[in-house]
Design a protein around this motif. Structure first.
Motif, PDB file in Angstrom:
ATOM      1  N   TYR A 178       0.828  -1.198   0.000  1.00 55.08           N
ATOM      2  CA  TYR A 178       0.000   0.000   0.000  1.00 55.08           C
ATOM      3  C   TYR A 178       0.869   1.257   0.000  1.00 55.08           C
ATOM      4  O   TYR A 178       0.633   2.192  -0.758  1.00 55.08           O
ATOM      5  CB  TYR A 178      -0.938   0.001   1.209  1.00 55.08           C
ATOM      6  CG  TYR A 178      -1.816   1.240   1.252  1.00 55.08           C
ATOM      7  CD1 TYR A 178      -3.018   1.281   0.554  1.00 55.08           C
ATOM      8  CD2 TYR A 178      -1.420   2.372   1.948  1.00 55.08           C
ATOM      9  CE1 TYR A 178      -3.808   2.417   0.568  1.00 55.08           C
ATOM     10  CE2 TYR A 178      -2.201   3.519   1.968  1.00 55.08           C
ATOM     11  CZ  TYR A 178      -3.399   3.532   1.275  1.00 55.08           C
ATOM     12  OH  TYR A 178      -4.170   4.664   1.285  1.00 55.08           O
ATOM     13  N   ARG A 227       2.533   1.861  -3.404  1.00 54.58           N
ATOM     14  CA  ARG A 227       1.635   2.289  -4.477  1.00 54.58           C
ATOM     15  C   ARG A 227       0.981   3.644  -4.237  1.00 54.58           C
ATOM     16  O   ARG A 227       0.621   4.325  -5.190  1.00 54.58           O
ATOM     17  CB  ARG A 227       0.532   1.260  -4.679  1.00 54.58           C
ATOM     18  CG  ARG A 227       1.044  -0.033  -5.252  1.00 54.58           C
ATOM     19  CD  ARG A 227      -0.085  -0.983  -5.509  1.00 54.58           C
ATOM     20  NE  ARG A 227       0.434  -2.227  -6.058  1.00 54.58           N
ATOM     21  CZ  ARG A 227      -0.302  -3.128  -6.663  1.00 54.58           C
ATOM     22  NH1 ARG A 227      -1.595  -2.929  -6.806  1.00 54.58           N
ATOM     23  NH2 ARG A 227       0.231  -4.232  -7.119  1.00 54.58           N
ATOM     24  N   ASN A 228       0.810   4.029  -2.976  1.00 54.26           N
ATOM     25  CA  ASN A 228      -0.013   5.197  -2.688  1.00 54.26           C
ATOM     26  C   ASN A 228       0.689   6.347  -1.971  1.00 54.26           C
ATOM     27  O   ASN A 228       0.104   7.428  -1.878  1.00 54.26           O
ATOM     28  CB  ASN A 228      -1.232   4.787  -1.853  1.00 54.26           C
ATOM     29  CG  ASN A 228      -2.121   3.830  -2.604  1.00 54.26           C
ATOM     30  OD1 ASN A 228      -2.722   4.201  -3.601  1.00 54.26           O
ATOM     31  ND2 ASN A 228      -2.193   2.600  -2.148  1.00 54.26           N
ATOM     32  N   LEU A 229       1.858   6.115  -1.477  1.00 51.09           N
ATOM     33  CA  LEU A 229       2.546   7.165  -0.723  1.00 51.09           C
ATOM     34  C   LEU A 229       3.924   7.423  -1.333  1.00 51.09           C
ATOM     35  O   LEU A 229       4.495   6.553  -1.989  1.00 51.09           O
ATOM     36  CB  LEU A 229       2.653   6.769   0.746  1.00 51.09           C
ATOM     37  CG  LEU A 229       1.287   6.623   1.449  1.00 51.09           C
ATOM     38  CD1 LEU A 229       1.447   5.989   2.807  1.00 51.09           C
ATOM     39  CD2 LEU A 229       0.588   7.958   1.567  1.00 51.09           C
TER      40      LEU A 229
END
Length: 88
Positions: free
Chosen positions: A20, A23-25
């Motif tokens: 996560y 991919r997102n931070l």
């Protein structure tokens, strides 16, 4: 109360958190920080989720118990009805 995870589930949760973050931070998170963050959430939020699960289960059980007569009722005087259907 702290929610305990099995070794396998803990490893999967940490790997999922790392994915996560990737991919997102903007920065990835290592295994140790992810584990510490997981511990924090299990301690802080875990009891809320556990308690909600208990409430949901209790509500469902109460509904089933309230309808116990409907669930387990057996009609009487059905011998002749059953005999008629066997003859056909």
């Amino acid at each position: 109360m702290t929610v305990e995870l099995s070794k396998e589930n803990r490893a999967e949760a940490i790997a999922s958190m790392q994915q996560y973050f990737e991919r997102n931070l903007p920065e990835p998170i290592g295994e140790l920080p992810a584990g510490l963050l997981l511990d924090f959430f299990l301690t802080e939020v875990g009891p809320l989720l556990y308690n909600q699960g208990v409430r949901d289960a209790a509500t469902r059980m109460t509904q089933r118990i309230e309808d116990l007569e409907g669930e387990l009722n057996e009609d009487a005087f059905t011998y002749w009805v059953k005999q008629k259907s066997k003859r056909r």
